[in-house]
Design a protein around this motif. Sequence first.
Motif, mmCIF file in Angstrom:
data_model
loop_
_atom_site.group_PDB
_atom_site.id
_atom_site.type_symbol
_atom_site.label_atom_id
_atom_site.label_comp_id
_atom_site.label_asym_id
_atom_site.label_seq_id
_atom_site.Cartn_x
_atom_site.Cartn_y
_atom_site.Cartn_z
ATOM 1 N N GLY A 34 -38.478 4.141 12.864
ATOM 2 C CA GLY A 34 -38.207 5.442 13.455
ATOM 3 C C GLY A 34 -37.948 5.339 14.947
ATOM 4 N N ALA A 35 -38.732 4.502 15.636
ATOM 5 C CA ALA A 35 -38.546 4.312 17.082
ATOM 6 C C ALA A 35 -37.189 3.688 17.385
ATOM 7 N N LEU A 36 -36.787 2.730 16.580
ATOM 8 C CA LEU A 36 -35.475 2.099 16.772
ATOM 9 C C LEU A 36 -34.340 3.107 16.596
ATOM 10 N N LEU A 37 -34.436 3.911 15.527
ATOM 11 C CA LEU A 37 -33.382 4.884 15.254
ATOM 12 C C LEU A 37 -33.355 5.983 16.321
ATOM 13 N N MET A 38 -34.535 6.403 16.780
ATOM 14 C CA MET A 38 -34.576 7.426 17.815
ATOM 15 C C MET A 38 -34.088 6.891 19.154
ATOM 16 N N ASP A 39 -34.313 5.594 19.406
ATOM 17 C CA ASP A 39 -33.785 4.969 20.625
ATOM 18 C C ASP A 39 -32.259 5.047 20.616
ATOM 19 N N LEU A 40 -31.669 4.747 19.461
ATOM 20 C CA LEU A 40 -30.215 4.842 19.322
ATOM 21 C C LEU A 40 -29.740 6.281 19.500
ATOM 22 N N SER A 41 -30.476 7.217 18.925
ATOM 23 C CA SER A 41 -30.099 8.628 19.014
ATOM 24 C C SER A 41 -30.186 9.146 20.451
ATOM 25 N N LEU A 42 -31.259 8.795 21.142
ATOM 26 C CA LEU A 42 -31.455 9.249 22.521
ATOM 27 C C LEU A 42 -30.347 8.753 23.448
ATOM 28 N N HIS A 43 -29.811 7.573 23.138
ATOM 29 C CA HIS A 43 -28.756 6.999 23.983
ATOM 30 C C HIS A 43 -27.356 7.347 23.474
ATOM 31 N N GLY A 44 -27.292 8.302 22.541
ATOM 32 C CA GLY A 44 -25.990 8.790 22.075
ATOM 33 C C GLY A 44 -25.264 7.865 21.135
ATOM 34 N N ASN A 45 -25.980 6.928 20.510
ATOM 35 C CA ASN A 45 -25.339 5.974 19.607
ATOM 36 C C ASN A 45 -25.424 6.368 18.136
ATOM 37 N N LEU A 46 -26.198 7.407 17.843
ATOM 38 C CA LEU A 46 -26.476 7.727 16.450
ATOM 39 C C LEU A 46 -26.415 9.231 16.227
ATOM 40 N N ALA A 66 -32.135 -2.673 18.639
ATOM 41 C CA ALA A 66 -31.345 -1.478 18.355
ATOM 42 C C ALA A 66 -29.906 -1.858 18.022
ATOM 43 N N ALA A 67 -29.377 -2.851 18.744
ATOM 44 C CA ALA A 67 -28.019 -3.315 18.472
ATOM 45 C C ALA A 67 -27.928 -3.937 17.080
ATOM 46 N N GLU A 68 -28.979 -4.655 16.692
ATOM 47 C CA GLU A 68 -29.014 -5.271 15.366
ATOM 48 C C GLU A 68 -29.024 -4.210 14.267
ATOM 49 N N HIS A 200 -28.829 19.425 22.421
ATOM 50 C CA HIS A 200 -29.594 18.335 21.818
ATOM 51 C C HIS A 200 -29.687 18.472 20.300
ATOM 52 N N GLN A 201 -28.786 19.227 19.691
ATOM 53 C CA GLN A 201 -28.895 19.500 18.262
ATOM 54 C C GLN A 201 -28.841 18.234 17.417
ATOM 55 N N SER A 202 -27.961 17.292 17.772
ATOM 56 C CA SER A 202 -27.834 16.079 16.964
ATOM 57 C C SER A 202 -29.103 15.240 17.035
ATOM 58 N N ILE A 203 -29.695 15.128 18.243
ATOM 59 C CA ILE A 203 -30.948 14.379 18.387
ATOM 60 C C ILE A 203 -32.066 15.096 17.639
ATOM 61 N N ASN A 204 -32.098 16.417 17.744
ATOM 62 C CA ASN A 204 -33.102 17.213 17.052
ATOM 63 C C ASN A 204 -33.002 17.000 15.538
ATOM 64 N N GLN A 205 -31.771 16.922 15.042
ATOM 65 C CA GLN A 205 -31.541 16.717 13.614
ATOM 66 C C GLN A 205 -32.052 15.349 13.174
ATOM 67 N N VAL A 206 -31.731 14.320 13.954
ATOM 68 C CA VAL A 206 -32.209 12.976 13.630
ATOM 69 C C VAL A 206 -33.732 12.928 13.695
ATOM 70 N N GLN A 207 -34.308 13.554 14.725
ATOM 71 C CA GLN A 207 -35.770 13.569 14.885
ATOM 72 C C GLN A 207 -36.444 14.216 13.675
ATOM 73 N N SER A 208 -35.976 15.389 13.287
ATOM 74 C CA SER A 208 -36.586 16.114 12.175
ATOM 75 C C SER A 208 -36.475 15.326 10.872
ATOM 76 N N ALA A 209 -35.282 14.801 10.607
ATOM 77 C CA ALA A 209 -35.078 14.036 9.380
ATOM 78 C C ALA A 209 -35.869 12.732 9.404
ATOM 79 N N MET A 210 -35.936 12.112 10.591
ATOM 80 C CA MET A 210 -36.662 10.848 10.725
ATOM 81 C C MET A 210 -38.142 11.036 10.464
ATOM 82 N N LEU A 211 -38.735 12.094 11.017
ATOM 83 C CA LEU A 211 -40.158 12.344 10.812
ATOM 84 C C LEU A 211 -40.465 12.587 9.343
#
Length: 226
Positions: A34-46, A66-68, A200-211
Amino acid sequence: MELSLLEKFVLLAQHPTKRRFLTSEIQLHNGLIGALLMDLSLHGNLMIIRDELVVKKGNGIEHPMAAEVAAEIVKSPKNRKLSYWINHLVKKAPHYKRFVINQLAEKGILQVENKRFLGIFRYQKSKLINSDVRKRLVASARHQILYPDRDNINEETVMTGLIAASKLHHAITRGTAEKLMIQSKLKDILKHSPLGGKIHQSINQVQSAMLFSIVSSSAAGTTTTS
């Protein structure tokens, strides 16, 4: 000292005095992914498009883990849901954990002891040697949970979600009364994502689904192994 979101999560999960972690292996491993995916999301990669996880092209990814993960998602023959990726990537969580533990050791925060089980299987034991860094993380997490900033999104707000999903509340509480209060606030985080704002809707979406996926995967793993 600069720490990645992944390093912060592992450091919070590390026991302050013993050579072990404060949460179960299943929850720790799911939290790592979850931390890896959120790191990508926070930096606009996901982002999530039609319930499927998609890597956004054009943005450089600094963290090697994260790159891996991003490369793994990109090379998939088709787009897949977030729950699939958490379940798939969690198999590699021990590898990611070793990498992060060694990074924290290089920074003088953890001490790492390499061991072998039956003289064959390698494993690591880590111990905190720089308590000040962890104390600052705990103080920051406590403040964010007790006095949440619902208008801004950053690593601190994301970390509260990871703490809630990984059941790490006992890592930051002081006494029974506060423990119950923080547990209540973390349950609210899981139920109602605190990450607001249209930009921040896309990050919020990833966060909610990730949790949701972390909690579901951890529960399924616990049921399977019990």
